[in-house]
Motif scaffolding. Structure first.
Motif, PDB file in Angstrom:
ATOM      1  N   SER A  46       0.836  -0.985  -0.313  1.00 57.04           N
ATOM      2  CA  SER A  46       0.021   0.065  -0.038  1.00 57.04           C
ATOM      3  C   SER A  46       1.021   0.974  -0.085  1.00 57.04           C
ATOM      4  O   SER A  46       0.255   2.213  -0.208  1.00 57.04           O
ATOM      5  N   GLU A  47       1.684   0.877   0.288  1.00 56.16           N
ATOM      6  CA  GLU A  47       2.927   2.124   0.495  1.00 56.16           C
ATOM      7  C   GLU A  47       3.445   2.190  -1.058  1.00 56.16           C
ATOM      8  O   GLU A  47       3.227   3.797  -1.120  1.00 56.16           O
TER       9      GLU A  47
ATOM     10  N   ARG B  21       1.386   7.220  -6.517  1.00 55.16           N
ATOM     11  CA  ARG B  21      -0.195   8.069  -6.716  1.00 55.16           C
ATOM     12  C   ARG B  21       0.173   9.298  -6.480  1.00 55.16           C
ATOM     13  O   ARG B  21      -0.438  10.415  -7.240  1.00 55.16           O
ATOM     14  N   ALA B  22       1.145   9.944  -5.037  1.00 52.98           N
ATOM     15  CA  ALA B  22       1.516  11.188  -4.976  1.00 52.98           C
ATOM     16  C   ALA B  22       2.078  11.376  -6.056  1.00 52.98           C
ATOM     17  O   ALA B  22       2.347  13.070  -6.733  1.00 52.98           O
TER      18      ALA B  22
ATOM     19  N   GLY C 128       0.486   4.616  -2.818  1.00 54.14           N
ATOM     20  CA  GLY C 128       0.441   5.402  -1.822  1.00 54.14           C
ATOM     21  C   GLY C 128       1.659   6.201  -3.028  1.00 54.14           C
ATOM     22  O   GLY C 128       1.168   7.638  -3.349  1.00 54.14           O
ATOM     23  N   GLU C 129       2.645   5.445  -3.372  1.00 56.10           N
ATOM     24  CA  GLU C 129       4.046   6.691  -3.411  1.00 56.10           C
ATOM     25  C   GLU C 129       3.328   7.207  -4.972  1.00 56.10           C
ATOM     26  O   GLU C 129       3.878   8.447  -5.704  1.00 56.10           O
TER      27      GLU C 129
END
Length: 169
Positions: free
Chosen positions: A75-76, A82-83, A79-80
């Motif tokens: 998930s990290e 997506r960021a 998230g990266e």
């Protein structure tokens, strides 16, 4: 000399070419025998035959070879990605407006196409219509009647199917 006799006489050449990467089916075609017959000869001769994956790796350049499923990302990592996508907003918007597809942007940033579509809507970028899959009158990607006359006639010439909830009679 018939085709099978020729293979038996040229056994060493056939085996050497196979070891060099020529497909058994191609050798069989060149010699005018079936792949099954040639495969049985290889078995008789004790020649180890390539498995499916190894055989696929010998294909010509550019062939897509299945090498297993991609590893799941944490998930990290998601998230990266997506960021990074959101951080490149100006570039993403400009490239989308220039014609780069949402799917191509999703692949590049390793995010889902749904995420890309949601961000474009959120950022107020007008979405392009899906391209029609074929030329001519028929049903548009949005599902509305796209025939020039508006007659509801499908490309095959029959009446259009009733919509959900409409009666057939």
């Amino acid at each position: 000399m018939n085709a099978r006799e020729r293979v038996l006489v040229e056994r060493e050449l056939v085996v050497r070419r196979y070891r060099e990467g020529v497909a058994l089916s191609r050798l069989a075609e060149e010699y005018g025998v079936t792949a099954g017959w040639l495969g049985r000869r290889f078995d008789e001769w004790g020649e180890v035959r390539r498995g499916l994956v190894a055989a696929l790796l010998y294909r010509r350049a550019g062939a897509r070879v299945f090498r297993g499923r991609a590893q799941r990302r944490t998930s990290e990592e998601v998230g990266e990605a997506r960021a990074e996508f959101v951080g490149a907003r100006e570039s993403v918007e400009a490239r989308y407006r220039e014609g780069v597809s949402a799917a191509a942007l999703a692949r590049e940033f390793r995010v889902s196409a749904t995420f890309v579509a949601e961000r474009l809507v959120e950022w107020g970028v007008s979405r392009r219509e899906q391209r029609e899959r074929w030329e001519g009158p028929g049903v548009s990607p949005s599902g509305s009647d796209a025939s020039p006359s508006g007659s509801g006639v499908s490309p095959s010439g029959s009446d259009a199917s009733p919509s959900y909830g409409e009666s057939v009679n």
